[in-house]
Scaffold this active site. Sequence first.
Site, PDB file in Angstrom:
ATOM      1  N   ASP A  14     -47.799 -17.335  38.180  1.00 55.98           N
ATOM      2  CA  ASP A  14     -47.566 -16.660  39.058  1.00 55.98           C
ATOM      3  C   ASP A  14     -47.430 -16.237  40.515  1.00 55.98           C
ATOM      4  O   ASP A  14     -47.248 -16.008  40.942  1.00 55.98           O
ATOM      5  CB  ASP A  14     -47.566 -15.496  38.451  1.00 55.98           C
ATOM      6  CG  ASP A  14     -47.891 -14.508  37.274  1.00 55.98           C
ATOM      7  OD1 ASP A  14     -46.826 -15.009  36.378  1.00 55.98           O
ATOM      8  OD2 ASP A  14     -48.921 -13.443  36.635  1.00 55.98           O
ATOM      9  N   GLY A  18     -41.765 -21.443  38.917  1.00 60.85           N
ATOM     10  CA  GLY A  18     -40.336 -21.339  38.862  1.00 60.85           C
ATOM     11  C   GLY A  18     -39.279 -21.566  39.608  1.00 60.85           C
ATOM     12  O   GLY A  18     -37.984 -21.676  40.184  1.00 60.85           O
ATOM     13  N   ALA A  40     -46.412 -18.336  29.189  1.00 60.85           N
ATOM     14  CA  ALA A  40     -44.903 -18.670  30.421  1.00 60.85           C
ATOM     15  C   ALA A  40     -44.378 -17.684  30.859  1.00 60.85           C
ATOM     16  O   ALA A  40     -43.142 -16.921  29.591  1.00 60.85           O
ATOM     17  CB  ALA A  40     -44.787 -19.942  30.572  1.00 60.85           C
ATOM     18  N   GLY A  41     -43.987 -16.974  32.283  1.00 66.37           N
ATOM     19  CA  GLY A  41     -42.492 -16.526  32.443  1.00 66.37           C
ATOM     20  C   GLY A  41     -42.750 -16.768  33.740  1.00 66.37           C
ATOM     21  O   GLY A  41     -43.051 -16.221  34.679  1.00 66.37           O
ATOM     22  N   HIS A  42     -41.320 -17.641  34.127  1.00 67.07           N
ATOM     23  CA  HIS A  42     -41.248 -18.299  35.363  1.00 67.07           C
ATOM     24  C   HIS A  42     -40.034 -17.490  36.026  1.00 67.07           C
ATOM     25  O   HIS A  42     -38.404 -17.860  34.548  1.00 67.07           O
ATOM     26  CB  HIS A  42     -40.743 -19.134  35.165  1.00 67.07           C
ATOM     27  CG  HIS A  42     -42.080 -20.651  34.830  1.00 67.07           C
ATOM     28  ND1 HIS A  42     -41.878 -21.604  34.662  1.00 67.07           N
ATOM     29  CD2 HIS A  42     -43.524 -19.784  34.612  1.00 67.07           C
ATOM     30  CE1 HIS A  42     -42.939 -22.437  34.742  1.00 67.07           C
ATOM     31  NE2 HIS A  42     -43.690 -21.230  34.243  1.00 67.07           N
ATOM     32  N   THR A 241     -56.691 -19.960  30.416  1.00 62.75           N
ATOM     33  CA  THR A 241     -55.295 -20.180  29.433  1.00 62.75           C
ATOM     34  C   THR A 241     -56.176 -21.326  28.036  1.00 62.75           C
ATOM     35  O   THR A 241     -57.505 -22.144  28.392  1.00 62.75           O
ATOM     36  CB  THR A 241     -55.067 -20.597  29.308  1.00 62.75           C
ATOM     37  OG1 THR A 241     -53.527 -20.170  28.592  1.00 62.75           O
ATOM     38  CG2 THR A 241     -54.246 -22.202  30.070  1.00 62.75           C
ATOM     39  N   ARG A 307     -51.056  -5.755  37.782  1.00 65.31           N
ATOM     40  CA  ARG A 307     -51.496  -7.337  38.083  1.00 65.31           C
ATOM     41  C   ARG A 307     -52.684  -6.797  38.774  1.00 65.31           C
ATOM     42  O   ARG A 307     -52.525  -5.847  39.452  1.00 65.31           O
ATOM     43  CB  ARG A 307     -50.847  -8.597  39.071  1.00 65.31           C
ATOM     44  CG  ARG A 307     -49.801  -9.700  37.416  1.00 65.31           C
ATOM     45  CD  ARG A 307     -48.297 -10.153  38.640  1.00 65.31           C
ATOM     46  NE  ARG A 307     -47.820 -10.692  37.602  1.00 65.31           N
ATOM     47  CZ  ARG A 307     -46.455 -11.056  37.827  1.00 65.31           C
ATOM     48  NH1 ARG A 307     -46.517 -11.746  39.093  1.00 65.31           N
ATOM     49  NH2 ARG A 307     -45.571 -11.697  37.035  1.00 65.31           N
ATOM     50  N   LEU A 334     -44.394 -14.692  51.040  1.00 69.82           N
ATOM     51  CA  LEU A 334     -44.783 -14.717  52.428  1.00 69.82           C
ATOM     52  C   LEU A 334     -43.420 -13.419  53.142  1.00 69.82           C
ATOM     53  O   LEU A 334     -44.537 -12.253  53.935  1.00 69.82           O
ATOM     54  CB  LEU A 334     -44.032 -15.380  53.578  1.00 69.82           C
ATOM     55  CG  LEU A 334     -44.870 -15.219  54.633  1.00 69.82           C
ATOM     56  CD1 LEU A 334     -47.031 -15.339  54.929  1.00 69.82           C
ATOM     57  CD2 LEU A 334     -44.327 -16.202  56.121  1.00 69.82           C
ATOM     58  N   ASP A 335     -42.815 -13.053  52.530  1.00 67.17           N
ATOM     59  CA  ASP A 335     -41.844 -12.029  53.791  1.00 67.17           C
ATOM     60  C   ASP A 335     -41.948 -10.520  52.599  1.00 67.17           C
ATOM     61  O   ASP A 335     -42.046  -9.329  53.240  1.00 67.17           O
ATOM     62  CB  ASP A 335     -40.400 -11.569  52.318  1.00 67.17           C
ATOM     63  CG  ASP A 335     -40.373 -11.819  50.691  1.00 67.17           C
ATOM     64  OD1 ASP A 335     -42.049 -12.998  50.542  1.00 67.17           O
ATOM     65  OD2 ASP A 335     -39.664 -10.785  50.062  1.00 67.17           O
ATOM     66  N   GLY A 416     -38.015 -15.175  49.805  1.00 69.40           N
ATOM     67  CA  GLY A 416     -37.396 -14.595  49.418  1.00 69.40           C
ATOM     68  C   GLY A 416     -37.201 -14.493  47.533  1.00 69.40           C
ATOM     69  O   GLY A 416     -37.229 -16.402  47.820  1.00 69.40           O
TER      70      GLY A 416
HETATM   71  P1  GDP Z   1     -43.851 -17.992  38.259  1.00 67.51           P
HETATM   72  O1  GDP Z   1     -44.575 -18.098  36.516  1.00 67.51           O
HETATM   73  O2  GDP Z   1     -45.268 -18.810  38.965  1.00 67.51           O
HETATM   74  O3  GDP Z   1     -43.022 -19.050  38.134  1.00 67.51           O
HETATM   75  O4  GDP Z   1     -44.152 -16.595  39.686  1.00 67.51           O
HETATM   76  P2  GDP Z   1     -43.265 -16.171  38.496  1.00 67.51           P
HETATM   77  O5  GDP Z   1     -41.922 -16.436  37.904  1.00 67.51           O
HETATM   78  O6  GDP Z   1     -43.883 -14.776  38.318  1.00 67.51           O
HETATM   79  O7  GDP Z   1     -42.726 -15.765  39.951  1.00 67.51           O
HETATM   80  C1  GDP Z   1     -43.264 -14.716  40.579  1.00 67.51           C
HETATM   81  C2  GDP Z   1     -42.506 -13.488  41.515  1.00 67.51           C
HETATM   82  O8  GDP Z   1     -41.725 -13.632  42.262  1.00 67.51           O
HETATM   83  C3  GDP Z   1     -40.678 -13.793  40.543  1.00 67.51           C
HETATM   84  O9  GDP Z   1     -40.254 -11.943  40.531  1.00 67.51           O
HETATM   85  C4  GDP Z   1     -39.958 -14.268  41.500  1.00 67.51           C
HETATM   86  O10 GDP Z   1     -38.663 -14.115  41.553  1.00 67.51           O
HETATM   87  C5  GDP Z   1     -40.411 -13.658  42.836  1.00 67.51           C
HETATM   88  N1  GDP Z   1     -40.830 -14.859  44.115  1.00 67.51           N
HETATM   89  C6  GDP Z   1     -40.680 -16.172  44.307  1.00 67.51           C
HETATM   90  N2  GDP Z   1     -40.565 -15.752  45.315  1.00 67.51           N
HETATM   91  C7  GDP Z   1     -40.544 -15.183  45.764  1.00 67.51           C
HETATM   92  C8  GDP Z   1     -40.629 -15.042  47.240  1.00 67.51           C
HETATM   93  O11 GDP Z   1     -40.871 -16.121  48.137  1.00 67.51           O
HETATM   94  N3  GDP Z   1     -40.403 -13.625  47.732  1.00 67.51           N
HETATM   95  C9  GDP Z   1     -40.598 -12.351  47.267  1.00 67.51           C
HETATM   96  N4  GDP Z   1     -39.900 -11.695  47.733  1.00 67.51           N
HETATM   97  N5  GDP Z   1     -40.333 -12.744  45.408  1.00 67.51           N
HETATM   98  C10 GDP Z   1     -40.208 -14.126  44.993  1.00 67.51           C
END
Ligand code: GDP
Length: 426
Positions: A14, A18, A40-42, A241, A307, A334-335, A416
């Site tokens: 997570d 993605g 997976a959940g991207h 996993t 989580r 980081l935001d 973001g």
């Molecule tokens: P993955 O499984 O590694 O692809 O991760 P996830 O899909 O669970 O991604 C993490 C979540 O954080 C998703 O909802 C993204 O849209 C969101 N996200 C990713 N990068 C950022 C970021 O820099 N800032 C914020 N606020 N959200 C983010």
Amino acid sequence: MAFCTAIVGINWGDEGKGRMVDLLTENFDIVVRFQGGGNAGHTVINKYGEFLLHLLPAGIFRPGVMNVLGNGVALDPESLTKEIRDLESKGVEISSDNLMISDRASLLLPWHRKLDELEEARLKEKKFGSTKQGIAPFYSDKYQKKTVLAGELFYPQKMKAHLLDLMEWKNLILTKVYDADPVTEAELDQWIDEWCKPIMPYIGNARRYLREAQRNEERILFEAQLGTLRDLDYGIYPYTTSSNTLAAYAPIGSGLPGAKIDRIIGVVKAYSTCLGEGPFVCESHGDEAEWLRKAGNEYDDKTGKPRRVGPIDLVATRYGVKVQAVTEVALTKLDVLSDLDEIPICVRYRLNGQELDYLPFPSVLDECEPVIETMKGWKCDISGIRDWWDLPEEAKAYVNRIERAVGCVIKWISVGPERHSIIQRG
Ligand code: GDP
């Protein structure tokens, strides 16, 4: 010129892989998933809307990009067919021109999900925290040579006989071990018609395709699922996993066993999260955890389960960088930390009065405590910043501190969820 690049998680998953794949596919011809499955959940947000991808590679949104599901993937025909239909209904075009499934990928069979649920229920409070997508039963069967390959769908009679043999054995386990209902031949037939037949147009010889692409110097991006600490061989066993989440596995799981990966982008959040059970040394509790969970929207995309959260774990992240042989880090979210007066960081672990800067053997992790240092927060909105030099000094200091500790350049800083909410350094 780097032809092969991998995007991998260097924590518990997570991490935002993605969004990084979605951003970088612009520079690639082919995106390959090489392990894992529908668990997976991207999350990807782009002009088509917001998507949660389970099996499809995140390059599926880019016209002209070929997406490959390699032989290492747990290919769940039901999950994949539903995902394809969902994306198509939202205007994404999917055909054999942009999706290829390796004929050597093994199929996740109707009993795998059922067995996953039954085993978690049997384990009660000792459960692994499985996503119940059938992944562990699938991979154990794959290594027992008791599943079928996608390419067998083209030989229906032989495949049916193969499936019936497997069903006979699985029904013994379902009925005699778990006291559950057996799977019937009619259910198998329906599963083939409803979920397998729709994916047949995409099945092909991915090895030949990728070798040819490599000869033509096409640029290939390998997209991993989950993170280093969930890797079957290098993660926190048994809370891992059932597949290898490492870049090193990408060539084997994709169909290019001899490939050399030139760039390995390790993704990590600006804080830690962990979904499921197992040691999580830097875990926060109470109000602090609740605040971070809400600020970062840290709930499982699939089940909505909260989580576990905590400060960034430099011990675990350094391990992730080393084991994955990361060449550049992407720091995401980081935001989310922008409102904090002070930002905690887990710099070392304490075990029996000694401070460790390395990840100890899994058996003692539950006895470790985090050693926490704090840094000053920046207390302003950074989500619109696109240039490193425009970041507040405190934010730069935070990124630099992580960079020094993990020993690898942080090339990307995501501020973001949107595709272009990113700062690229150097
Ligand atoms: P993955 O499984 O590694 O692809 O991760 P996830 O899909 O669970 O991604 C993490 C979540 O954080 C998703 O909802 C993204 O849209 C969101 N996200 C990713 N990068 C950022 C970021 O820099 N800032 C914020 N606020 N959200 C983010």
